[in-house]
Motif scaffolding. Sequence first.
Motif, PDB file in Angstrom:
ATOM      1  N   TYR A   6      43.378  16.163  20.418  1.00 27.41           N
ATOM      2  CA  TYR A   6      43.121  17.374  19.643  1.00 27.41           C
ATOM      3  C   TYR A   6      41.857  17.196  18.815  1.00 27.41           C
ATOM      4  O   TYR A   6      41.617  16.125  18.268  1.00 27.41           O
ATOM      5  N   LEU A   7      41.099  18.256  18.732  1.00 30.60           N
ATOM      6  CA  LEU A   7      39.989  18.292  17.797  1.00 30.60           C
ATOM      7  C   LEU A   7      40.561  18.966  16.542  1.00 30.60           C
ATOM      8  O   LEU A   7      41.079  20.075  16.613  1.00 30.60           O
ATOM      9  N   THR A   8      40.498  18.256  15.416  1.00 32.30           N
ATOM     10  CA  THR A   8      41.146  18.760  14.207  1.00 32.30           C
ATOM     11  C   THR A   8      40.130  19.307  13.214  1.00 32.30           C
ATOM     12  O   THR A   8      39.140  18.646  12.905  1.00 32.30           O
ATOM     13  N   PHE A   9      40.409  20.530  12.739  1.00 29.44           N
ATOM     14  CA  PHE A   9      39.509  21.214  11.798  1.00 29.44           C
ATOM     15  C   PHE A   9      40.173  21.337  10.435  1.00 29.44           C
ATOM     16  O   PHE A   9      41.314  21.813  10.348  1.00 29.44           O
ATOM     17  N   ALA A  10      39.481  20.958   9.383  1.00 26.27           N
ATOM     18  CA  ALA A  10      39.951  21.187   8.012  1.00 26.27           C
ATOM     19  C   ALA A  10      39.155  22.360   7.447  1.00 26.27           C
ATOM     20  O   ALA A  10      37.918  22.335   7.452  1.00 26.27           O
ATOM     21  N   LEU A  11      39.869  23.383   7.010  1.00 28.23           N
ATOM     22  CA  LEU A  11      39.189  24.565   6.466  1.00 28.23           C
ATOM     23  C   LEU A  11      39.483  24.687   4.972  1.00 28.23           C
ATOM     24  O   LEU A  11      40.633  24.513   4.557  1.00 28.23           O
ATOM     25  N   PRO A  59      37.551  21.046  -2.321  1.00 26.74           N
ATOM     26  CA  PRO A  59      37.029  19.710  -2.631  1.00 26.74           C
ATOM     27  C   PRO A  59      37.665  18.584  -1.810  1.00 26.74           C
ATOM     28  O   PRO A  59      37.116  17.491  -1.725  1.00 26.74           O
ATOM     29  N   ASP A  60      38.828  18.848  -1.194  1.00 24.96           N
ATOM     30  CA  ASP A  60      39.486  17.818  -0.373  1.00 24.96           C
ATOM     31  C   ASP A  60      38.958  17.799   1.065  1.00 24.96           C
ATOM     32  O   ASP A  60      39.163  16.811   1.782  1.00 24.96           O
ATOM     33  N   VAL A  61      38.277  18.857   1.485  1.00 23.17           N
ATOM     34  CA  VAL A  61      37.826  18.930   2.881  1.00 23.17           C
ATOM     35  C   VAL A  61      36.902  17.756   3.250  1.00 23.17           C
ATOM     36  O   VAL A  61      37.150  17.065   4.252  1.00 23.17           O
ATOM     37  N   PRO A  62      35.857  17.449   2.448  1.00 22.97           N
ATOM     38  CA  PRO A  62      35.007  16.311   2.814  1.00 22.97           C
ATOM     39  C   PRO A  62      35.780  14.986   2.858  1.00 22.97           C
ATOM     40  O   PRO A  62      35.427  14.093   3.645  1.00 22.97           O
ATOM     41  N   THR A  63      36.834  14.857   2.056  1.00 20.30           N
ATOM     42  CA  THR A  63      37.643  13.628   2.059  1.00 20.30           C
ATOM     43  C   THR A  63      38.369  13.488   3.402  1.00 20.30           C
ATOM     44  O   THR A  63      38.345  12.419   4.022  1.00 20.30           O
ATOM     45  N   TYR A  64      39.026  14.556   3.844  1.00 19.08           N
ATOM     46  CA  TYR A  64      39.718  14.520   5.140  1.00 19.08           C
ATOM     47  C   TYR A  64      38.738  14.176   6.261  1.00 19.08           C
ATOM     48  O   TYR A  64      39.078  13.441   7.188  1.00 19.08           O
ATOM     49  N   VAL A  65      37.530  14.725   6.163  1.00 15.26           N
ATOM     50  CA  VAL A  65      36.552  14.504   7.234  1.00 15.26           C
ATOM     51  C   VAL A  65      36.005  13.074   7.174  1.00 15.26           C
ATOM     52  O   VAL A  65      35.900  12.404   8.199  1.00 15.26           O
ATOM     53  N   GLU A  66      35.710  12.576   5.982  1.00 16.90           N
ATOM     54  CA  GLU A  66      35.171  11.212   5.893  1.00 16.90           C
ATOM     55  C   GLU A  66      36.148  10.198   6.486  1.00 16.90           C
ATOM     56  O   GLU A  66      35.763   9.292   7.218  1.00 16.90           O
ATOM     57  N   TYR A  67      37.435  10.359   6.199  1.00 15.03           N
ATOM     58  CA  TYR A  67      38.439   9.406   6.679  1.00 15.03           C
ATOM     59  C   TYR A  67      38.890   9.669   8.116  1.00 15.03           C
ATOM     60  O   TYR A  67      39.712   8.936   8.646  1.00 15.03           O
ATOM     61  N   GLY A  68      38.386  10.743   8.716  1.00 15.09           N
ATOM     62  CA  GLY A  68      38.722  11.018  10.117  1.00 15.09           C
ATOM     63  C   GLY A  68      40.064  11.711  10.304  1.00 15.09           C
ATOM     64  O   GLY A  68      40.539  11.855  11.431  1.00 15.09           O
ATOM     65  N   ALA A  69      40.699  12.149   9.225  1.00 17.57           N
ATOM     66  CA  ALA A  69      41.950  12.912   9.339  1.00 17.57           C
ATOM     67  C   ALA A  69      41.633  14.283   9.921  1.00 17.57           C
ATOM     68  O   ALA A  69      42.488  14.926  10.524  1.00 17.57           O
ATOM     69  N   ALA A  70      40.410  14.728   9.719  1.00 23.49           N
ATOM     70  CA  ALA A  70      39.891  15.908  10.412  1.00 23.49           C
ATOM     71  C   ALA A  70      38.579  15.489  11.065  1.00 23.49           C
ATOM     72  O   ALA A  70      37.825  14.713  10.485  1.00 23.49           O
ATOM     73  N   ASP A  71      38.338  15.986  12.275  1.00 25.95           N
ATOM     74  CA  ASP A  71      37.060  15.685  12.928  1.00 25.95           C
ATOM     75  C   ASP A  71      35.944  16.519  12.322  1.00 25.95           C
ATOM     76  O   ASP A  71      34.803  16.078  12.193  1.00 25.95           O
ATOM     77  N   ILE A  72      36.332  17.757  11.980  1.00 23.34           N
ATOM     78  CA  ILE A  72      35.348  18.747  11.540  1.00 23.34           C
ATOM     79  C   ILE A  72      35.875  19.453  10.302  1.00 23.34           C
ATOM     80  O   ILE A  72      37.082  19.698  10.186  1.00 23.34           O
ATOM     81  N   GLY A  73      34.976  19.792   9.387  1.00 23.18           N
ATOM     82  CA  GLY A  73      35.379  20.543   8.197  1.00 23.18           C
ATOM     83  C   GLY A  73      34.452  21.720   7.997  1.00 23.18           C
ATOM     84  O   GLY A  73      33.282  21.681   8.409  1.00 23.18           O
ATOM     85  N   ILE A  74      34.992  22.770   7.389  1.00 24.89           N
ATOM     86  CA  ILE A  74      34.150  23.904   7.004  1.00 24.89           C
ATOM     87  C   ILE A  74      34.306  24.039   5.495  1.00 24.89           C
ATOM     88  O   ILE A  74      35.415  24.248   4.987  1.00 24.89           O
TER      89      ILE A  74
END
Length: 216
Positions: A6-11, A59-74
């Motif tokens: 899955y490609l995971t997106f954090a919005l 403010p949590d979106v970049p955190t999820y993306v940095e740690y790879g919990a999400a591949d992509i963030g908006i």
Amino acid sequence: MEGKRYLTFALGKGRLADQTLEMFEKIGITCEEIKEKHTRKLIFVNEEQKVRFFLAKGPDVPTYVEYGAADIGIVGKDTILEEGRNIYEVLDLGFGKCRMCICGPKEAAELLLHREQIRVATKYPHIAKDYFFNKKHQNVEIIRLNGSIELAPIVGLSEVICDIVETGSTLRENGLYVLEEVCALSARMVVNQVSMKMESGRITKLIADLKAALAD
Ligand code: PRP
């Protein structure tokens, strides 16, 4: 869009997420589940396209993306600058346009010209510090607040604020003005550094499709 994982997106929750989903629909990425208004679900999946979305506080979106919990963030450029995470910023989505500004009563303009020791209230201490210390070389005291920043100069907590201005109505209705502009802001797509390599095919196509939709 078929792929093994899955490609995971954090919005970022709210208006940004709605506009993001609209834009993704234009390029054929859909998620029906997420549109259900009263759901308590936190993660929404499109099995067929092998994508999943979750909503998080901005403010949590970049955190999820940095740690790879999400591949992509908006997320908004303001949040990217404030959080300073190790992520790739790959695309300006063009919506959520606003400005980061130094605002206050008209009289405060003078205090910005002479490098006075003033107090600056803000929800964005890193952006404010960078602007005053590194760009303006003005030694100020930063006071961190969590919202309704415009109150600070009105009640005498600070001389100026460093805050987002969109339509300008909050400032107008409270007798405050834009005194200086720090930078322009809008929604951006950010990518995890490992995902960018491991999923480069899918992510590159996604960026190209979004760019084409933006150019329409
Ligand atoms: C943001 C920002 C300003 C306002 C600017 O606040 O901090 O207060 O919007 O918008 P305008 O120029 O269109 O009036 P937000 O609504 O996010 O709430 P907050 O006070 O909790 O930060």
